[in-house]
Design a protein around this motif. Structure first.
Motif, PDB file in Angstrom:
ATOM      1  N   GLU A 117      -6.522  -2.220   7.648  1.00  0.00           N
ATOM      2  CA  GLU A 117      -6.963  -1.706   6.350  1.00  0.00           C
ATOM      3  C   GLU A 117      -5.727  -1.432   5.500  1.00  0.00           C
ATOM      4  OE1 GLU A 117     -10.305  -1.330   4.359  1.00  0.00           O
ATOM      5  OE2 GLU A 117     -10.609  -0.902   6.484  1.00  0.00           O
ATOM      6  N   GLN A 118      -5.719  -1.930   4.283  1.00  0.00           N
ATOM      7  CA  GLN A 118      -4.577  -1.774   3.388  1.00  0.00           C
ATOM      8  C   GLN A 118      -4.823  -0.633   2.407  1.00  0.00           C
ATOM      9  OE1 GLN A 118      -1.666  -3.759   3.389  1.00  0.00           O
ATOM     10  NE2 GLN A 118      -2.452  -4.634   5.293  1.00  0.00           N
ATOM     11  N   LEU A 119      -3.916   0.363   2.409  1.00  0.00           N
ATOM     12  CA  LEU A 119      -4.002   1.500   1.509  1.00  0.00           C
ATOM     13  C   LEU A 119      -2.704   1.624   0.734  1.00  0.00           C
ATOM     14  CD1 LEU A 119      -5.424   4.144   4.032  1.00  0.00           C
ATOM     15  CD2 LEU A 119      -6.731   2.589   2.596  1.00  0.00           C
ATOM     16  N   SER A 120      -2.758   2.322  -0.408  1.00  0.00           N
ATOM     17  CA  SER A 120      -1.550   2.564  -1.193  1.00  0.00           C
ATOM     18  C   SER A 120      -1.422   4.049  -1.484  1.00  0.00           C
ATOM     19  CB  SER A 120      -1.583   1.794  -2.520  1.00  0.00           C
ATOM     20  OG  SER A 120      -1.510   0.408  -2.296  1.00  0.00           O
ATOM     21  N   LEU A 121      -0.213   4.566  -1.351  1.00  0.00           N
ATOM     22  CA  LEU A 121       0.068   5.969  -1.548  1.00  0.00           C
ATOM     23  C   LEU A 121       0.910   6.160  -2.800  1.00  0.00           C
ATOM     24  CD1 LEU A 121       0.452   8.934  -0.719  1.00  0.00           C
ATOM     25  CD2 LEU A 121       2.228   8.179   0.859  1.00  0.00           C
ATOM     26  N   HIS A 122       0.414   6.965  -3.755  1.00  0.00           N
ATOM     27  CA  HIS A 122       1.140   7.196  -4.999  1.00  0.00           C
ATOM     28  C   HIS A 122       1.353   8.675  -5.309  1.00  0.00           C
ATOM     29  CE1 HIS A 122       1.043   2.963  -6.330  1.00  0.00           C
ATOM     30  NE2 HIS A 122      -0.144   2.936  -5.754  1.00  0.00           N
ATOM     31  N   CYS A 123       0.756   9.569  -4.530  1.00  0.00           N
ATOM     32  CA  CYS A 123       0.894  11.002  -4.793  1.00  0.00           C
ATOM     33  C   CYS A 123       2.111  11.569  -4.075  1.00  0.00           C
ATOM     34  CB  CYS A 123      -0.357  11.746  -4.335  1.00  0.00           C
ATOM     35  SG  CYS A 123      -1.755  11.552  -5.467  1.00  0.00           S
TER      36      CYS A 123
END
Length: 289
Positions: free
Chosen positions: A41-47
């Motif tokens: 599963e591909q997730l992106s973290l920006h926080c």
């Protein structure tokens, strides 16, 4: 080859898969039961901070790190790239997976299955490609497996002696660092040491502090009512011991806990600040009494 499933970006936080209305934009909670066997599963973290909770882990999660952090004062001044520092802290229920740091395609184990509840920190330059890779470990019964952790990312932590993993964590602050600490720290507390206890498992010392005056605190670490008191942490290797006198405690919040940066005796701070003020070298105004 593992099949990759791209997910949509939710707000300014994670790329959420089925997060639902009202979900925390800086957190993710999902179940491996909805994943195909062997998938990633591909997730992106920006926080800058948040949490992840993965129930019944199967397959893997890949978390791309791309925080939107404000530039540091030093970075603006010299226009040089600054390292980003991240820390992850496992929940006590962390089971069913292992967490790796993926840097330029190479994996480094950060959290094994059932780790001690200690934070692990790492840093990278903006040009480097990094991600977190959460790999499920095979178990016949996954019904009680939950891989959960909290994360924090900062663009200037390497300059903060309060970071537990920092190389200068135990070094006494010089005059310049003390003057900067009163201007930039998450908390500035004048008080005395009432106790020191050591947590060998976490490799931390907990300093019990009675506060005579709270000059600043980002979160209510020191509670009001009577004489305010609270605790400040420092690495066990620093060998902190209780001592008499009044100190000016400064530091940073790390996963909601206060970590010590500079702690000069108050009379020494008065001398340092007074000399800087006479030469107009004090970086900010601070009340002396």
């Amino acid at each position: 080859m593992w099949a990759l499933r791209a997910l949509c970006l939710a707000g300014l936080g994670w790329a959420l898969g089925g997060g639902g209305a009202g979900a925390d934009p800086c957190g993710w909670r999902g179940s491996g039961l909805s994943q195909e066997a062997g998938s990633v599963e591909q997730l992106s973290l920006h926080c800058a901070e948040g949490s992840l909770e993965w129930l019944y882990p199967t397959g893997a999660l890949r978390l791309r790190l791309a925080p939107r952090l404000p530039p540091t004062t030093a970075a603006i001044k010299d226009r040089s790239p600054r390292r980003v520092t991240a820390c992850v802290k496992p929940a006590g229920t962390f089971r069913g997976a292992q967490l790796y740091l993926e840097r330029e395609g190479v994996l480094e184990l950060l959290l094994p299955e059932a780790p001690r509840p200690r934070a692990r920190c790492f840093s990278w330059l903006p040009r480097e490609k990094v991600a977190l890779f959460l790999q499920a470990t095979p178990h016949r019964d996954i019904s009680r497996r939950i891989a959960a952790f909290r994360y924090e990312l900062r663009g200037d932590w390497l300059a903060h002696p309060a970071l537990p993993a920092a190389e200068g964590a135990c070094r006494p602050c010089n005059d310049t660092e003390i003057l900067m600490a009163i201007c930039t720290s998450d908390f500035v507390i004048r008080g005395s040491i009432r106790s020191v206890s050591n947590d060998v498992e976490l490799q931390e010392s907990i300093i019990g502090v009675s506060a005579a005056r709270i000059h600043r605190q980002k979160l209510p670490v020191f509670q009001a009512g009577g004489r305010p008191a609270g605790s400040i942490r420092t690495p066990l290797r620093c060998g902190v011991r209780p001592g008499p006198g009044t100190f000016l405690f400064t530091g940073w919040l790390h996963f909601g806990e206060a970590w010590l940066s500079c702690a000069p005796r108050y009379r020494d701070f008065q001398r340092i600040y007074g000399a800087a003020r006479r030469q107009r070298l004090n970086p900010c105004e601070f009340p002396l009494d």
